[in-house]
Design a protein around this motif. Structure first.
Motif, PDB file in Angstrom:
ATOM      1  N   ASN A 173       0.793  -1.223   0.000  1.00 38.88           N
ATOM      2  CA  ASN A 173       0.000   0.000   0.000  1.00 38.88           C
ATOM      3  C   ASN A 173       0.827   1.276   0.000  1.00 38.88           C
ATOM      4  OD1 ASN A 173      -2.919  -0.998   0.434  1.00 38.88           O
ATOM      5  ND2 ASN A 173      -1.686  -2.196   1.866  1.00 38.88           N
ATOM      6  N   PHE A 174       2.135   1.141  -0.058  1.00 42.97           N
ATOM      7  CA  PHE A 174       3.021   2.291   0.046  1.00 42.97           C
ATOM      8  C   PHE A 174       4.079   2.290  -1.051  1.00 42.97           C
ATOM      9  CE2 PHE A 174       1.444   1.717   4.346  1.00 42.97           C
ATOM     10  CZ  PHE A 174       1.151   3.008   4.726  1.00 42.97           C
ATOM     11  N   GLU A 175       4.596   3.480  -1.294  1.00 47.46           N
ATOM     12  CA  GLU A 175       5.768   3.607  -2.152  1.00 47.46           C
ATOM     13  C   GLU A 175       6.986   3.256  -1.300  1.00 47.46           C
ATOM     14  OE1 GLU A 175       8.112   7.010  -4.737  1.00 47.46           O
ATOM     15  OE2 GLU A 175       6.046   7.386  -4.115  1.00 47.46           O
ATOM     16  N   LEU A 176       7.876   2.440  -1.860  1.00 47.38           N
ATOM     17  CA  LEU A 176       9.044   1.977  -1.124  1.00 47.38           C
ATOM     18  C   LEU A 176      10.321   2.575  -1.692  1.00 47.38           C
ATOM     19  CD1 LEU A 176       8.112  -1.819  -0.909  1.00 47.38           C
ATOM     20  CD2 LEU A 176       7.533   0.006   0.706  1.00 47.38           C
ATOM     21  N   ASP A 177      11.335   2.707  -0.847  1.00 44.66           N
ATOM     22  CA  ASP A 177      12.641   3.174  -1.329  1.00 44.66           C
ATOM     23  C   ASP A 177      13.423   1.987  -1.911  1.00 44.66           C
ATOM     24  OD1 ASP A 177      13.770   1.746   0.812  1.00 44.66           O
ATOM     25  OD2 ASP A 177      14.177   3.540   2.000  1.00 44.66           O
ATOM     26  N   GLU A 178      14.652   2.232  -2.318  1.00 42.98           N
ATOM     27  CA  GLU A 178      15.455   1.191  -2.959  1.00 42.98           C
ATOM     28  C   GLU A 178      15.793   0.025  -2.026  1.00 42.98           C
ATOM     29  OE1 GLU A 178      18.319   4.412  -1.510  1.00 42.98           O
ATOM     30  OE2 GLU A 178      16.412   4.377  -2.534  1.00 42.98           O
ATOM     31  N   PHE A 179      15.590   0.207  -0.708  1.00 42.38           N
ATOM     32  CA  PHE A 179      15.863  -0.837   0.271  1.00 42.38           C
ATOM     33  C   PHE A 179      14.596  -1.596   0.677  1.00 42.38           C
ATOM     34  CE2 PHE A 179      18.954   2.603   0.982  1.00 42.38           C
ATOM     35  CZ  PHE A 179      20.097   1.946   0.576  1.00 42.38           C
ATOM     36  N   GLY A 180      13.469  -1.223   0.079  1.00 41.76           N
ATOM     37  CA  GLY A 180      12.198  -1.875   0.400  1.00 41.76           C
ATOM     38  C   GLY A 180      11.517  -1.321   1.626  1.00 41.76           C
ATOM     39  N   ASP A 181      11.952  -0.143   2.068  1.00 44.92           N
ATOM     40  CA  ASP A 181      11.351   0.504   3.235  1.00 44.92           C
ATOM     41  C   ASP A 181      10.312   1.529   2.788  1.00 44.92           C
ATOM     42  OD1 ASP A 181      12.985  -0.902   5.042  1.00 44.92           O
ATOM     43  OD2 ASP A 181      14.600   0.566   4.786  1.00 44.92           O
ATOM     44  N   VAL A 182       9.275   1.695   3.608  1.00 46.53           N
ATOM     45  CA  VAL A 182       8.219   2.666   3.321  1.00 46.53           C
ATOM     46  C   VAL A 182       8.812   4.071   3.344  1.00 46.53           C
ATOM     47  CG1 VAL A 182       6.048   3.639   4.187  1.00 46.53           C
ATOM     48  CG2 VAL A 182       6.423   1.161   4.247  1.00 46.53           C
ATOM     49  N   ILE A 183       8.519   4.857   2.317  1.00 46.58           N
ATOM     50  CA  ILE A 183       9.045   6.220   2.226  1.00 46.58           C
ATOM     51  C   ILE A 183       8.299   7.159   3.173  1.00 46.58           C
ATOM     52  CG2 ILE A 183       9.274   8.231   0.700  1.00 46.58           C
ATOM     53  CD1 ILE A 183       9.902   6.216  -1.572  1.00 46.58           C
ATOM     54  N   ASP A 184       6.962   7.119   3.152  1.00 49.71           N
ATOM     55  CA  ASP A 184       6.165   8.015   3.997  1.00 49.71           C
ATOM     56  C   ASP A 184       5.909   7.340   5.344  1.00 49.71           C
ATOM     57  OD1 ASP A 184       4.373   9.732   5.222  1.00 49.71           O
ATOM     58  OD2 ASP A 184       3.197  10.065   3.404  1.00 49.71           O
ATOM     59  N   TYR A 185       6.878   7.475   6.246  1.00 48.80           N
ATOM     60  CA  TYR A 185       6.817   6.798   7.531  1.00 48.80           C
ATOM     61  C   TYR A 185       5.656   7.294   8.393  1.00 48.80           C
ATOM     62  CZ  TYR A 185       8.304   4.443  11.766  1.00 48.80           C
ATOM     63  OH  TYR A 185       8.342   3.647  12.880  1.00 48.80           O
ATOM     64  N   GLU A 186       5.335   8.588   8.317  1.00 50.06           N
ATOM     65  CA  GLU A 186       4.218   9.124   9.105  1.00 50.06           C
ATOM     66  C   GLU A 186       2.899   8.502   8.678  1.00 50.06           C
ATOM     67  OE1 GLU A 186       3.979  13.380   9.506  1.00 50.06           O
ATOM     68  OE2 GLU A 186       6.146  13.514   9.791  1.00 50.06           O
ATOM     69  N   GLU A 187       2.702   8.349   7.382  1.00 51.03           N
ATOM     70  CA  GLU A 187       1.480   7.725   6.875  1.00 51.03           C
ATOM     71  C   GLU A 187       1.437   6.242   7.299  1.00 51.03           C
ATOM     72  OE1 GLU A 187      -1.116   7.867   2.804  1.00 51.03           O
ATOM     73  OE2 GLU A 187       1.039   7.503   2.572  1.00 51.03           O
ATOM     74  N   TYR A 188       2.577   5.603   7.273  1.00 46.15           N
ATOM     75  CA  TYR A 188       2.682   4.212   7.723  1.00 46.15           C
ATOM     76  C   TYR A 188       2.304   4.107   9.201  1.00 46.15           C
ATOM     77  CZ  TYR A 188       4.946  -0.062   9.377  1.00 46.15           C
ATOM     78  OH  TYR A 188       5.216  -1.260   9.984  1.00 46.15           O
ATOM     79  N   GLN A 189       2.856   4.978  10.032  1.00 44.18           N
ATOM     80  CA  GLN A 189       2.559   4.983  11.467  1.00 44.18           C
ATOM     81  C   GLN A 189       1.066   5.220  11.718  1.00 44.18           C
ATOM     82  OE1 GLN A 189       5.275   3.325  12.812  1.00 44.18           O
ATOM     83  NE2 GLN A 189       4.652   4.517  14.556  1.00 44.18           N
ATOM     84  N   GLN A 190       0.464   6.133  10.968  1.00 46.46           N
ATOM     85  CA  GLN A 190      -0.962   6.402  11.101  1.00 46.46           C
ATOM     86  C   GLN A 190      -1.773   5.146  10.784  1.00 46.46           C
ATOM     87  OE1 GLN A 190      -2.635   9.136  12.194  1.00 46.46           O
ATOM     88  NE2 GLN A 190      -4.559   8.047  11.906  1.00 46.46           N
ATOM     89  N   LEU A 191      -1.419   4.470   9.711  1.00 49.76           N
ATOM     90  CA  LEU A 191      -2.117   3.237   9.341  1.00 49.76           C
ATOM     91  C   LEU A 191      -1.961   2.185  10.434  1.00 49.76           C
ATOM     92  CD1 LEU A 191      -3.703   1.429   7.409  1.00 49.76           C
ATOM     93  CD2 LEU A 191      -1.513   0.848   6.322  1.00 49.76           C
ATOM     94  N   MET A 192      -0.775   2.030  10.960  1.00 53.21           N
ATOM     95  CA  MET A 192      -0.552   1.025  12.000  1.00 53.21           C
ATOM     96  C   MET A 192      -1.354   1.338  13.260  1.00 53.21           C
ATOM     97  SD  MET A 192       1.165  -1.317  10.620  1.00 53.21           S
ATOM     98  CE  MET A 192       1.669  -2.323  12.005  1.00 53.21           C
ATOM     99  N   MET A 193      -1.500   2.596  13.618  1.00 59.09           N
ATOM    100  CA  MET A 193      -2.332   2.964  14.775  1.00 59.09           C
ATOM    101  C   MET A 193      -3.792   2.601  14.512  1.00 59.09           C
ATOM    102  SD  MET A 193      -0.703   6.474  16.397  1.00 59.09           S
ATOM    103  CE  MET A 193      -1.459   7.472  15.148  1.00 59.09           C
ATOM    104  N   GLU A 194      -4.252   2.859  13.302  1.00 60.99           N
ATOM    105  CA  GLU A 194      -5.630   2.525  12.943  1.00 60.99           C
ATOM    106  C   GLU A 194      -5.829   1.010  12.915  1.00 60.99           C
ATOM    107  OE1 GLU A 194      -6.254   6.564  10.285  1.00 60.99           O
ATOM    108  OE2 GLU A 194      -5.791   4.679   9.275  1.00 60.99           O
TER     109      GLU A 194
END
Length: 135
Positions: free
Chosen positions: A62-83
């Motif tokens: 559900n996210f755009e990833l960097d070249e290492f396979g990590d989520v770029i928009d960490y704040e959006e990721y954190q928001q999703l995980m809280m939800e």
């Protein structure tokens, strides 16, 4: 149905994985007398999924990833995980596998006791959220 600020491309898959985790948790503790505090990290999405590669991959879809396979928009990721954490708690409560004891007053034996946390326990083990309230 998940209520998240981010539209998920694989909502059904994520719900299935989380439901499987709840069911697996129940199977592991169903014969034990255990009380799980919902505000004390006894039920924690991050802990339950940290090594769950299928869940991690499903979230990353559900996210755009960097070249290492990590989520770029960490704040959006954190928001999703809280939800998703809120949804995970509700899955436990509504699964039918656990008894839910909201914070409040309970009579245990002849005493009136107060629980200051929401508690779940494997279905049919306790009549109140206290060690002495075994059925």
């Amino acid at each position: 149905m998940l209520k998240t600020t981010k539209t998920l491309i694989n909502e059904d898959k994520i719900i299935r994985i989380l439901t499987d985790i709840v069911e697996k948790t129940y199977e592991e503790i169903k014969d034990e007398h255990v009380l799980l505090c919902l505000e004390c990290s006894d039920v924690d999405l991050e802990i339950a999924t940290v090594n769950h590669s299928e869940f991690q991959d499903a979230i990353k879809e559900n996210f755009e990833l960097d070249e290492f396979g990590d989520v770029i928009d960490y704040e959006e990721y954190q928001q999703l995980m809280m939800e998703l954490f809120d949804f995970f708690i509700q899955l436990h409560i509504n699964s039918g596998l656990f008894d839910y004891f909201p914070e409040g007053e309970y009579k245990v034996g002849e005493e009136l006791l107060i629980s200051d946390s929401d508690i779940i326990a494997p279905k049919g083990k306790y009549y109140a959220p206290f060690e002495d309230a075994i059925l």
